[in-house]
Each structure stands twice: as structure tokens, then as C-alpha cells.
Design a protein around this motif. Structure first.
Motif, short mmCIF file in Angstrom:
data_model
loop_
_atom_site.label_atom_id
_atom_site.label_comp_id
_atom_site.label_asym_id
_atom_site.label_seq_id
_atom_site.Cartn_x
_atom_site.Cartn_y
_atom_site.Cartn_z
N GLU A 107 0.84 -1.21 0.00
CA GLU A 107 0.00 0.00 0.00
C GLU A 107 0.87 1.25 0.00
OE1 GLU A 107 -3.40 2.22 2.74
OE2 GLU A 107 -2.91 0.10 3.09
N LEU A 108 1.94 1.23 0.76
CA LEU A 108 2.84 2.37 0.82
C LEU A 108 3.56 2.55 -0.51
CD1 LEU A 108 3.88 4.53 2.77
CD2 LEU A 108 5.66 2.94 3.48
N ARG A 109 3.99 1.46 -1.14
CA ARG A 109 4.70 1.56 -2.40
C ARG A 109 3.81 2.12 -3.51
NH1 ARG A 109 6.51 -3.63 -0.90
NH2 ARG A 109 5.15 -4.58 -2.48
N ARG A 110 2.52 1.84 -3.45
CA ARG A 110 1.62 2.32 -4.49
C ARG A 110 1.38 3.82 -4.43
NH1 ARG A 110 -1.15 -2.74 -3.55
NH2 ARG A 110 -2.47 -1.72 -1.98
N ARG A 111 1.78 4.46 -3.37
CA ARG A 111 1.49 5.88 -3.20
C ARG A 111 2.38 6.78 -4.05
NH1 ARG A 111 0.67 7.32 3.01
NH2 ARG A 111 0.41 9.32 1.98
N VAL A 112 3.51 6.25 -4.52
CA VAL A 112 4.42 7.05 -5.35
C VAL A 112 4.91 6.20 -6.52
CG1 VAL A 112 5.16 8.55 -3.45
CG2 VAL A 112 6.43 6.44 -3.93
N PHE A 113 5.52 6.85 -7.51
CA PHE A 113 6.05 6.14 -8.67
C PHE A 113 7.19 5.21 -8.26
CE2 PHE A 113 9.26 6.19 -12.17
CZ PHE A 113 8.53 5.44 -13.09
N HIS A 114 8.08 5.72 -7.40
CA HIS A 114 9.20 4.90 -6.92
C HIS A 114 9.52 5.31 -5.50
CE1 HIS A 114 12.93 2.73 -6.65
NE2 HIS A 114 13.60 3.84 -6.41
N LEU A 115 9.65 4.32 -4.63
CA LEU A 115 9.95 4.58 -3.22
C LEU A 115 11.14 3.73 -2.79
CD1 LEU A 115 9.26 5.79 -0.41
CD2 LEU A 115 7.72 3.83 -0.07
N ARG A 116 12.14 4.40 -2.24
CA ARG A 116 13.27 3.70 -1.63
C ARG A 116 13.41 4.19 -0.20
NH1 ARG A 116 19.04 4.09 -0.95
NH2 ARG A 116 19.03 6.21 -1.78
N VAL A 117 13.57 3.27 0.72
CA VAL A 117 13.70 3.60 2.13
C VAL A 117 15.02 3.07 2.64
CG1 VAL A 117 12.68 3.42 4.43
CG2 VAL A 117 11.19 3.49 2.41
N THR A 118 15.79 3.94 3.30
CA THR A 118 17.06 3.52 3.89
C THR A 118 16.91 3.45 5.41
OG1 THR A 118 17.96 5.75 4.22
CG2 THR A 118 18.25 4.76 2.04
N GLN A 119 17.67 2.54 6.03
CA GLN A 119 17.60 2.35 7.49
C GLN A 119 18.94 2.63 8.17
OE1 GLN A 119 15.25 -1.20 8.77
NE2 GLN A 119 15.46 -1.82 6.62
N ARG A 120 19.84 3.33 7.45
CA ARG A 120 21.18 3.52 7.99
C ARG A 120 21.20 4.33 9.27
NH1 ARG A 120 23.78 6.00 2.74
NH2 ARG A 120 21.79 7.10 2.90
N GLY A 121 20.17 5.14 9.49
CA GLY A 121 20.15 5.97 10.69
C GLY A 121 19.30 5.40 11.81
N VAL A 122 18.85 4.14 11.70
CA VAL A 122 17.98 3.54 12.72
C VAL A 122 18.79 2.64 13.63
CG1 VAL A 122 15.98 2.04 13.10
CG2 VAL A 122 16.00 3.65 11.18
N ARG A 123 18.53 2.75 14.92
CA ARG A 123 19.16 1.88 15.92
C ARG A 123 18.07 1.30 16.83
NH1 ARG A 123 22.78 4.53 12.73
NH2 ARG A 123 24.92 4.13 13.35
N PRO A 124 18.32 0.13 17.41
CA PRO A 124 17.39 -0.39 18.43
C PRO A 124 17.52 0.45 19.70
CG PRO A 124 19.32 -1.79 18.28
CD PRO A 124 19.45 -0.78 17.18
N ASP A 125 16.49 0.42 20.53
CA ASP A 125 16.44 1.32 21.69
C ASP A 125 17.17 0.75 22.90
OD1 ASP A 125 14.64 -0.71 22.18
OD2 ASP A 125 13.08 0.60 23.00
N TYR A 126 18.39 0.30 22.71
CA TYR A 126 19.22 -0.13 23.84
C TYR A 126 19.87 1.10 24.48
CZ TYR A 126 18.77 -4.92 22.13
OH TYR A 126 18.27 -6.14 21.74
N ASP A 127 19.92 1.12 25.78
CA ASP A 127 20.52 2.25 26.52
C ASP A 127 22.03 2.01 26.62
OD1 ASP A 127 21.30 4.25 28.21
OD2 ASP A 127 19.65 3.98 29.62
N LEU A 128 22.76 2.52 25.65
CA LEU A 128 24.20 2.28 25.60
C LEU A 128 24.92 3.01 26.73
CD1 LEU A 128 24.93 2.45 21.76
CD2 LEU A 128 24.19 0.51 23.16
#
Length: 420
Positions: A324-345
Motif C-alpha cells: 500500500e505504501l509503495r503504491r502511493r508514489v512512482f518509486h519509493l526507496r527507504v534507507t535504514q542507515r540511521g535507525v538503531r534499536p532502543d538499547y541504553d548504551l
């Protein structure tokens, strides 16, 4: 004063593969690329342009397929009423004895030739052509030559020593304005603002940079990049098209140039951010991404890259946008390089190391803090999260192969504090 009009288009990159678009998207984009060129020529005719200025990279590479070459030679500038076309080949399509598109003998071997109103500047030195129908208006051009170092300066005094002055002199060439190089582009045939002002040209039509820009002094445009007629990559954000250049000259007054962008690409390119901090399901992640798309005003025509950021609830392993999300635009690319799990380092750094988990975490954190190389830091950080997942979730799912440095801060506008 007299007025001369030009239509400036550059960096067509015909033959580009568009491999970053899946499925039929690449073929659609190649079709749109040609339609944009045709629209540019049509705009030149409709607006009464005296010439088309094409400063380089008409083709994407020296090796070009026959169908693309045939279209370029026979159709690209074939619209009835098309004004003279002046092409200055660039670093992607340099002149050479073996060039299938610039060498007239090789074209004749196919039974082809560029139309008579198309002139190709095939010398690395500045040469001149008179603009038909306008006394004293001269078009100067130079090309990239295969094998010639790309660091040579086209506007250096020794390069332009043979340029004389007429009623109006316009330069067409491919090169890099120093101090203005966009990301992801390399410097070729560099020139400076000082050289622009010292050059014996009233206006410089330049190609190479894919971000439109101008250099203006005393309310007159001295130099301009139009950017490509359509976006050629996911990072080429904004709108794309060509420039109408209008120059007033004569009566002993300095020439005065102004440019007007003409939008040709029906698709807009967006680079967005979505904060996924606190998301507890993949559906919630999709909703955050959808919100970023909505806030930007992107539509089903557009090309969108979303950079996810923040701290995702541990155990949530988002891998790709839903249909459903992909159909909303002609082309969608999502990057996750800035995502971390919520561990308290920070808490793990301050721990006493009493448990195996704490000793493991402290050891990896010490290595992380001591590492100087970004790729090494990303590798250590990924190993840390995989280990913590194993300790706390009793599972290890591929999720941390594309981390980047530095660790981004959570709390950007596209999702902060939202629980939906």
C-alpha cells in the motif's frame, strides 16, 4: 537594443539505463527522457528561440545502442521549425575518431548524418559559428576530447587567447564551476568566477552539474547550468527542465542576460526523513513513512527516498515498505542507515560488568569508542546490537548491515512523539 533568445538544455544522458528503477519503471523513465527532449525543442519553436544550446553529455556513454543513436540523429531535433542546434560534447560523450555519434564518417557508414541545422563543436580548442539571421551574434564552443586530461581549464587565459569579440559572444561548453560542485559529481574542466568575469563572453551556457544554478553580477546572468531535462537519479531532488535565455545587446551598452526555467519533468524527486522512534510494529513504521510523504506533498507521480532515523523498539524488524505504501508514489526507496534499536548504551557503559551481557557490551563499546574508521565503527556497532538481541530477545535477525556514522539523534519533525 536587440534581443536574442536561446533554449539551453544539457546533460540529456541518452542511453542511460535507470537501473535503480525496478520493473517497468526504467523503460518508463527512458520514454519520459525522450519526451522531455522533444518538449524542449517544441518550447524552442513556440517561444521563438534563435538557437538551442546543448553544452554536453547528450549521451550517457561512448558505447550507445543503435536504437538510441538512431532516435537522437533522426528525431531529437527534427521538429519542423527547430532552430539551429549547437552541441559541445562533454565528459560522458567526448569526441574521438571512434565516436559512433560524433564522427561523420562512422555515421555515414550507417547511412546517417546529423541534420544540417545541428552543429557539433568537435575541437578541444574554442571555435566559432555565426548565428544565422543575427549580425555579429557568435556562438563559441569547445568539446571534451577522449584522452585529454579533464583537469585542463577551459577559461584559462592561454585557452581563450584566440577568442575575438563581436556584437554578442556566447560560450557553450562542459565544465565545473569551482566552489559550487554538487554532491555526487566530480570536477572536470574546472573554472573560477574570476575566469568567468575575465572571459571574452557575454554569456556562458554550461553543462555538467545536475543542479540548476546561475552566476549573476550587476543584475545580469553571466553563466548558467540548466541541469538535466529530467531527474536521472534518486538524489537529484526538486524539479527539472531547461532554460530560456534572453539577452539584450547593442547600442554600445553591455549585454544583459536573464534566464527563465521551463519545467519539463512531470515527476518531482524528494529526499525525506522519517523518525521511527518508539514504533512498536512494522505497520507503525509504514505509517510514519507515509506521514513524511504526505507532509512533503509527494504524489503517485513522484520519486521518493525516505531516510529512516531514530531508535526503533527492539524486536521490531522492518525490512521493506508494504504494498500500500509503495503504491502511493512512482518509486519509493527507504534507507535504514540511521535507525538503531532502543538499547541504553550509556547505561551499559556505566554498568559494573557483573553479568555476561554487561561484560560483552562494555567490551564492544570500548572498541567502538576507540575505533577511528567509520566503516569499522559501523561493523562493531552492528555486532553489539546483534549480541544484545541474542541476550535479550533470544533471536538474531539480519537488521544492522547498513549502519552509518555518526549515530543520528532521534526527534526529527516527521514523527517525534507520535504513537500512531
Amino acid at each position: 537594443m536587440a534581443v536574442v533568445k536561446f533554449l539551453q538544455l544539457a546533460d540529456l544522458h541518452l542511453g542511460k539505463g535507470f537501473g535503480w528503477l525496478p520493473g517497468e519503471g526504467a523503460a518508463d523513465r527512458r520514454h519520459e527522457q525522450r519526451r522531455a527532449v522533444e518538449a524542449a525543442v517544441r518550447a524552442a519553436v513556440e517561444r521563438g528561440a534563435h538557437a538551442l544550446l546543448v553544452p554536453g553529455d547528450v549521451f550517457d556513454a561512448e558505447a550507445i545502442d543503435s536504437e538510441t543513436l538512431a532516435w537522437a540523429v533522426h528525431e531529437a531535433f527534427a521538429l519542423p521549425g527547430c532552430p539551429p542546434v549547437f552541441i559541445a560534447p562533454g565528459n560522458h560523450d567526448p569526441c574521438s575518431d571512434t565516436s559512433h555519434y560524433w564522427n561523420p564518417a562512422l555515421l555515414r557508414a550507417r547511412g546517417w548524418a546529423w541534420p544540417a541545422h545541428v552543429h557539433v563543436f568537435d575541437s578541444g580548442d574554442w571555435t566559432m559559428r555565426l548565428l544565422p539571421g543575427l549580425d555579429g551574434v557568435r556562438i563559441w564552443g569547445r568539446c571534451f576530447v577522449r584522452g585529454v586530461p579533464s583537469a585542463e581549464r577551459p577559461l584559462a587565459a592561454e585557452r581563450i587567447g584566440g577568442v575575438t569579440r563581436g556584437a554578442l559572444d556566447v560560450a557553450v561548453f562542459h565544465g565545473s564551476r569551482e566552489g559550487a560542485c554538487p554532491p555526487a559529481q566530480k570536477m572536470v574542466s574546472p573554472f573560477s568566477d574570476v575566469e568567468i568575469l575575465a572571459a571574452p563572453f557575454d554569456y556562458l551556457a554550461v553543462g555538467h552539474y545536475h543542479a540548476p544554478s546561475t552566476f549573476t553580477l550587476d543584475d545580469t546572468v553571466r553563466m548558467a547550468y540548466p541541469g538535466p531535462p529530467i531527474a536521472l537519479a534518486e538524489h537529484e531532488t526538486g524539479r527539472h527542465g531547461v532554460l530560456e535565455v534572453r539577452i539584450r545587446y547593442g547600442e554600445g551598452a553591455p549585454a544583459r542576460a536573464e534566464v527563465e526555467p521551463i519545467e519539463l519533468d512531470r515527476r518531482q524527486v524528494f529526499a525525506l526523513h522519517a523518525d521511527v522512534t518508539g514504533c512498536t510494529s512494522v505497520d507503525q513504521v509504514d505509517r510514519r513513512i507515509g506521514r513524511a510523504i504526505d507532509q512533503a506533498g509527494a504524489s503517485e507521480l513522484d520519486i521518493v527516498t525516505v531516510d529512516m532515523r531514530g531508535r526503533l523498539t527492539r524486536g521490531v524488524h522492518w525490512t521493506a515498505p508494504g504494498p500500500e505504501l509503495r503504491r502511493r508514489v512512482f518509486h519509493l526507496r527507504v534507507t535504514q542507515r540511521g535507525v538503531r534499536p532502543d538499547y541504553d548504551l550509556d547505561a551499559l557503559r556505566a554498568s559494573t560488568g557483573g553479568s555476561t551481557e554487561e561484560r560483552f557490551a562494555r567490551t564492544l563499546l570500548q572498541q567502538l569508542d576507540a575505533a577511528a574508521d567509520a566503516s569499522e565503527r559501523a561493523e562493531i556497532e552492528g555486532a553489539l546490537y546483534y549480541g544484545l538481541d541474542a541476550f535479550r530477545l533470544h533471536e538474531v535477525t539480519p537488521a544492522y548491515e547498513a549502519l552509518e556514522e555518526p549515530l543520528p539523534a532521534a526527534g526529527t519533525a516527521s514523527g517525534e512523539g507520535d504513537a500512531t
